[in-house]
Scaffold this motif. Structure first.
Motif, PDB file in Angstrom:
ATOM      1  N   GLN A  29       0.836  -1.194   0.000  1.00 55.87           N
ATOM      2  CA  GLN A  29       0.000   0.000   0.000  1.00 55.87           C
ATOM      3  C   GLN A  29       0.879   1.255   0.000  1.00 55.87           C
ATOM      4  OE1 GLN A  29      -2.232  -0.632   3.604  1.00 55.87           O
ATOM      5  NE2 GLN A  29      -0.768   0.510   4.845  1.00 55.87           N
ATOM      6  N   LYS A  30       0.263   2.382  -0.307  1.00 54.40           N
ATOM      7  CA  LYS A  30       0.946   3.667  -0.250  1.00 54.40           C
ATOM      8  C   LYS A  30      -0.101   4.748  -0.040  1.00 54.40           C
ATOM      9  CE  LYS A  30       0.796   5.129  -5.078  1.00 54.40           C
ATOM     10  NZ  LYS A  30       1.562   5.655  -6.211  1.00 54.40           N
ATOM     11  N   TYR A  31       0.372   5.999   0.247  1.00 52.05           N
ATOM     12  CA  TYR A  31      -0.517   7.138   0.361  1.00 52.05           C
ATOM     13  C   TYR A  31      -0.554   7.881  -0.969  1.00 52.05           C
ATOM     14  CZ  TYR A  31      -0.499   6.363   5.374  1.00 52.05           C
ATOM     15  OH  TYR A  31      -0.644   5.809   6.608  1.00 52.05           O
ATOM     16  N   VAL A  32      -1.616   8.579  -1.183  1.00 51.37           N
ATOM     17  CA  VAL A  32      -1.783   9.342  -2.418  1.00 51.37           C
ATOM     18  C   VAL A  32      -0.594  10.287  -2.600  1.00 51.37           C
ATOM     19  CG1 VAL A  32      -3.156  11.105  -3.591  1.00 51.37           C
ATOM     20  CG2 VAL A  32      -4.296   9.219  -2.415  1.00 51.37           C
ATOM     21  N   GLY A  33      -0.013  10.269  -3.783  1.00 48.35           N
ATOM     22  CA  GLY A  33       1.102  11.155  -4.083  1.00 48.35           C
ATOM     23  C   GLY A  33       2.454  10.519  -3.881  1.00 48.35           C
ATOM     24  N   GLU A  34       2.513   9.393  -3.166  1.00 48.66           N
ATOM     25  CA  GLU A  34       3.786   8.716  -2.958  1.00 48.66           C
ATOM     26  C   GLU A  34       4.117   7.829  -4.163  1.00 48.66           C
ATOM     27  OE1 GLU A  34       4.058   8.197   1.885  1.00 48.66           O
ATOM     28  OE2 GLU A  34       3.394   6.504   0.649  1.00 48.66           O
ATOM     29  N   LYS A  35       5.401   7.453  -4.271  1.00 50.54           N
ATOM     30  CA  LYS A  35       5.816   6.506  -5.301  1.00 50.54           C
ATOM     31  C   LYS A  35       5.453   5.095  -4.873  1.00 50.54           C
ATOM     32  CE  LYS A  35       9.740   9.126  -7.121  1.00 50.54           C
ATOM     33  NZ  LYS A  35      11.206   9.116  -7.380  1.00 50.54           N
ATOM     34  N   ASP A  36       5.250   4.245  -5.871  1.00 49.13           N
ATOM     35  CA  ASP A  36       4.975   2.841  -5.565  1.00 49.13           C
ATOM     36  C   ASP A  36       6.194   2.211  -4.909  1.00 49.13           C
ATOM     37  OD1 ASP A  36       2.564   3.187  -6.737  1.00 49.13           O
ATOM     38  OD2 ASP A  36       2.830   1.699  -8.314  1.00 49.13           O
ATOM     39  N   PRO A  37       5.976   1.274  -3.984  1.00 47.63           N
ATOM     40  CA  PRO A  37       7.113   0.529  -3.431  1.00 47.63           C
ATOM     41  C   PRO A  37       7.715  -0.380  -4.501  1.00 47.63           C
ATOM     42  CG  PRO A  37       5.043  -0.429  -2.696  1.00 47.63           C
ATOM     43  CD  PRO A  37       4.690   0.848  -3.408  1.00 47.63           C
ATOM     44  N   VAL A  38       8.865  -0.964  -4.198  1.00 45.21           N
ATOM     45  CA  VAL A  38       9.510  -1.877  -5.145  1.00 45.21           C
ATOM     46  C   VAL A  38       8.642  -3.121  -5.312  1.00 45.21           C
ATOM     47  CG1 VAL A  38      11.540  -3.284  -5.605  1.00 45.21           C
ATOM     48  CG2 VAL A  38      11.795  -1.036  -4.547  1.00 45.21           C
ATOM     49  N   LEU A  39       8.253  -3.401  -6.550  1.00 47.62           N
ATOM     50  CA  LEU A  39       7.357  -4.530  -6.828  1.00 47.62           C
ATOM     51  C   LEU A  39       8.061  -5.587  -7.677  1.00 47.62           C
ATOM     52  CD1 LEU A  39       4.115  -2.514  -7.700  1.00 47.62           C
ATOM     53  CD2 LEU A  39       4.751  -3.528  -5.505  1.00 47.62           C
TER      54      LEU A  39
END
Length: 367
Positions: A216-226
């Motif tokens: 998960q992430k917050y709006v505006g943040e970059k995606d974590p490493v997937l």
């Protein structure tokens, strides 16, 4: 003795004018292995005019002589044997040449197949009573038939080890495959003797089940490493608050990944919106203009200690109960406690002064 009798008979026939005449008919018989007898004949001569004891059996030209010394010429012809010649697909270099071809015919004939210089077939080691007719007649006309190696299309699942596909022919090496994919293959064979028909081999990737951590992430943040060493996670497109479905792409064609737990990527509201600070109820402008309310105390105490109250700058604000926050309540209670302690101290001091004055007066009266 036979030759002598033949000569005497020939001499007798030539010297005695008895008017021998040949019959007009000419007889021909096919060899059967049995005696070929001309009805009414009492003597037989071969083509060399030699007298024959008995009745002819073997092939050749003969003269049958009747009792009136008339005769008839006839012949016994070879028995014709039709032979179908085909290529022996099991023949290999180094085998006897006579075994290179197979002969099919009616009857029981033990002959050896050979050929002339020009390639025409012939039979050897057999008597002249048979005439073998070969079809095809020449070696060059015989179709070379190869052993056909076939195999059905097959499907496997990747194991990490070699997959062995056998032709079931000892002299032919098996096919070895390992990695997932679709292959059109054929066995490696000697093209002089074999023909391998191509077939399809399918090796499916092995399925690996994934139990993911929650992403998960917050709006505006970059995606974590997937991405891992084995696969890459991709999610549905979007940056708004909500859930986006994951798909897993393998880095190896030998594996495919199936997500069975936590297959959603979640985007949350902004942190500042998520973690809202507690808001205290501030007094309105009208409330600020109203006179301050004192803590609960009697009018007498208020008049008696007005001066002290003026010196004491602690201001106690009493707000409406339904709008008062926890923090405000804590401050109000603390202010009341400070005022009460000072009030009691001043009271005790006054009482002590009064008692002291009364004691002095009593002492003066005694004197």
């Amino acid at each position: 003795m036979k030759k002598l009798l033949g000569v005497l008979l020939a001499f007798f026939m030539c010297c005695v004018p008895i008017g021998i005449q040949a019959k007009e008919e000419v007889l021909s018989f096919e060899y059967t292995g049995q005696k070929i007898e001309v009805k009414g004949a009492i003597w037989y001569l071969n083509e060399d005019n030699e007298f024959i004891f008995g009745v002819p059996i073997d092939c050749g030209k003969y003269r049958a002589i009747y009792s009136d010394y008339s005769y008839v010429d006839y012949e016994i012809t070879p028995k014709v044997v039709h032979v179908n010649v085909r290529y022996n697909k099991d023949w290999r270099q180094g085998y006897q040449e006579e075994d290179r071809y197979l002969c099919e015919y009616d009857g029981d004939y033990e002959f050896k197949l050979d050929s002339y210089v020009n390639g025409d077939f012939k039979a050897i080691d057999y008597n002249d009573n048979y005439e073998f007719e070969f079809e095809p007649k020449n070696k060059k006309d015989v179709e070379i038939v190869k052993t056909t190696i076939t195999h059905p299309d097959v499907e496997y699942v990747y194991t990490g080890s070699d997959i062995v596909i056998d032709s079931k022919v000892d002299s032919i090496s098996p096919i070895l495959l390992k990695n997932a994919g679709e292959y059109i293959v054929s066995f490696s064979v000697d093209s002089n003797y074999y023909e391998s028909i191509p077939f399809k081999v399918t090796i499916l990737p092995k399925t690996v089940q994934l139990r993911l951590n929650k992403y998960q992430k917050y709006v505006g943040e970059k995606d974590p490493v997937l991405e891992t060493d084995d696969y890459i996670l991709t999610r549905e497109v979007g940056e708004g608050v909500g859930n986006y479905k994951f798909t897993a792409k393998s880095k190896s064609r030998n594996y495919k990944y199936e997500i069975i737990e936590n297959d959603m990527f979640t985007i949350l509201e902004n942190k500042t919106q998520q973690l809202k600070p507690e808001v205290t109820n501030q007094p309105s402008n009208d409330e600020k203009k109203e006179p301050l309310q004192s803590v609960n105390a009697s009018n007498k105490d208020k008049n008696k200690y007005a001066e002290a109250s003026d010196k004491n700058t602690n201001i106690i604000t009493e707000t409406k109960v339904d709008k008062e926050s926890t923090k405000t309540e804590t401050k109000v209670v603390t202010g009341v406690l400070n005022f009460t302690s000072m009030y009691y101290l001043m009271m005790v001091s006054c009482i002590a002064v009064i008692i002291y004055i009364l004691i002095i007066k009593e002492m003066l009266k005694v004197k």
